[in-house]
Scaffold this active site. Structure first.
Site: not given
Ligand code: IPM
Ligand code: MG
Length: 362
Positions: A252, A143, A248, A224, A192
């Site tokens: 999710d 990042y 990240d 993975d 990884k």
């Molecule tokens: C998160 C989001 C952010 C990230 C984006 C919006 C920059 O996806 O907080 O997980 O990738 O960290």
């Molecule tokens: Mg995210």
């Protein structure tokens, strides 16, 4: 906690202002019920700041946030700003706050709330008992590594550098082990290492730090494989610690296990007690202003603030219990089943306040 705690509030875009208002309402109730004192200052960031001030993260927002004891953030972003050049995109506000405030550790708890089994896309027997925490490194890795783009004879070329310093890995891994000690005492470190040098460094540091925590069980897992195990046997995980981009993606994936991303809070912590607290979900521009957004994740983020920044453990428990209690009978439209009474954003906040029991000040 005797002195007044300063809370910087960044409502942001879309449903941000509506859900933040409910979390502030609950924090104000905690003041009167539990004898704390908070001072709220409202700051601008995200798309609204691009529109009003020409930058996603105004200098004043960053500086004022630094003066606060904690930050409460709603959400930033929306399709309106999707075509903007990168420096004028709302997400830059998040990245700037993370880096500028030194928020290297992102905690994303995933718990299955009572009666939410039906909302999950996994079978009830797979989802039962899920209670895991993703500890994501937040200020390093790909990042923030150098980004390059240039033209060559064969066409354009672009690169993003995935770079980690030893100290960056050490502090996040140590924190994961500390937290695991207070939970189920299990750490899964995700990398990884079969491909990436940064992962091999990561792995060696995890092995070294683990020696200081003989009471905590740990394992390494390739990312993975982890992505697969999270949907195969999610209840087996306790603390998952990993680098920025893997975190990240996995957070999710883990978030949706419970059926609604609208329920999940997060904390982004710096050294010491400072932290930024925000729901995991986004700004949901399609339902903004309708009074129907689910404020649970933001209220639960405020509970994390009480716990991690103010050490107000009992107050944090009270808020979480109040939310659970409300959810048994009342739900916002995103998670309501036929047996629930459907309520709007404000009503949900009021119900949480009503159920908040008074608590002793430590
Ligand atoms: C998160 C989001 C952010 C990230 C984006 C919006 C920059 O996806 O907080 O997980 O990738 O960290
Ligand atoms: Mg995210």
């Amino acid at each position: 906690m005797n002195q007044t705690k300063k809370i910087a509030v960044i409502p942001g875009d879309g449903i941000g202002p509506e859900i933040v208002a409910e979390a502030v309402k609950v924090l104000k109730a905690v003041e009167s019920q539990c004898g704390y004192s908070f001072e709220f200052s409202y700051l601008t960031a995200g798309g609204i700041a691009v529109d009003q001030l020409g930058t996603p993260l105004p200098e004043e927002t960053l500086e004022e946030s630094k003066q606060a004891d904690a930050v409460l953030l709603g959400a930033v972003g929306g399709p309106k700003w999707d075509r903007h050049p990168v420096h004028l995109r709302p997400e830059q506000a998040l990245l700037g706050l993370r880096k500028g405030l030194g928020l290297f550790s992102n905690l994303r708890p995933v718990v299955l709330f009572e009666g939410m089994e039906k909302s999950s896309s996994l079978k009830p027997e797979v989802i039962a008992g899920v209670d895991l925490l993703v500890v994501r490194e937040l200020t390093g890795g790909i990042y923030f590594g150098e980004k390059k783009r240039s033209k060559t004879e064969q066409g354009e070329v672009a690169s993003d550098l995935l770079i980690y310093h030893e100290y960056e890995i050490e502090r996040i891994v140590r924190q994961a082990f500390e937290i695991a000690r207070k939970r189920k005492k299990r750490v899964t470190s995700v990398d990884k290492a079969n491909i990436l040098e940064s992962s091999r460094l990561w792995r060696s540091i995890v092995d070294r730090i683990a020696e200081d925590y003989p009471d905590v069980e740990y394992e390494h897992m390739l990312v993975d494989n982890c992505a697969m195990q999270i949907v195969r046997r999610p209840a087996d995980f306790d603390v998952i610690v990993t680098e920025n981009m893997f975190g990240d993606i996995l957070s999710d994936e883990a978030a949706i296990l419970t059926g609604s991303i609208g329920m999940l809070p997060s904390a982004s912590l710096a050294d010491g007690s400072f932290g930024l607290y925000e729901p995991v979900h986004g700004s949901a521009p399609d339902i903004a202003g309708k009074g129907i957004a689910n404020p649970a994740a933001t209220i639960l983020s405020a509970a994390m603030m009480l716990r991690y920044s103010f050490d107000a453990l009992e107050a944090a428990d009270q808020v979480e219990n109040a939310v659970k209690n409300v959810l048994r009978t009342y739900r916002t439209v995103d998670i309501a089943e036929p047996e629930h009474q459907q309520v709007g954003t404000e009503e949900f906040g009021d119900l949480v306040v009503d159920r908040l029991q008074s608590c002793k000040k430590p």
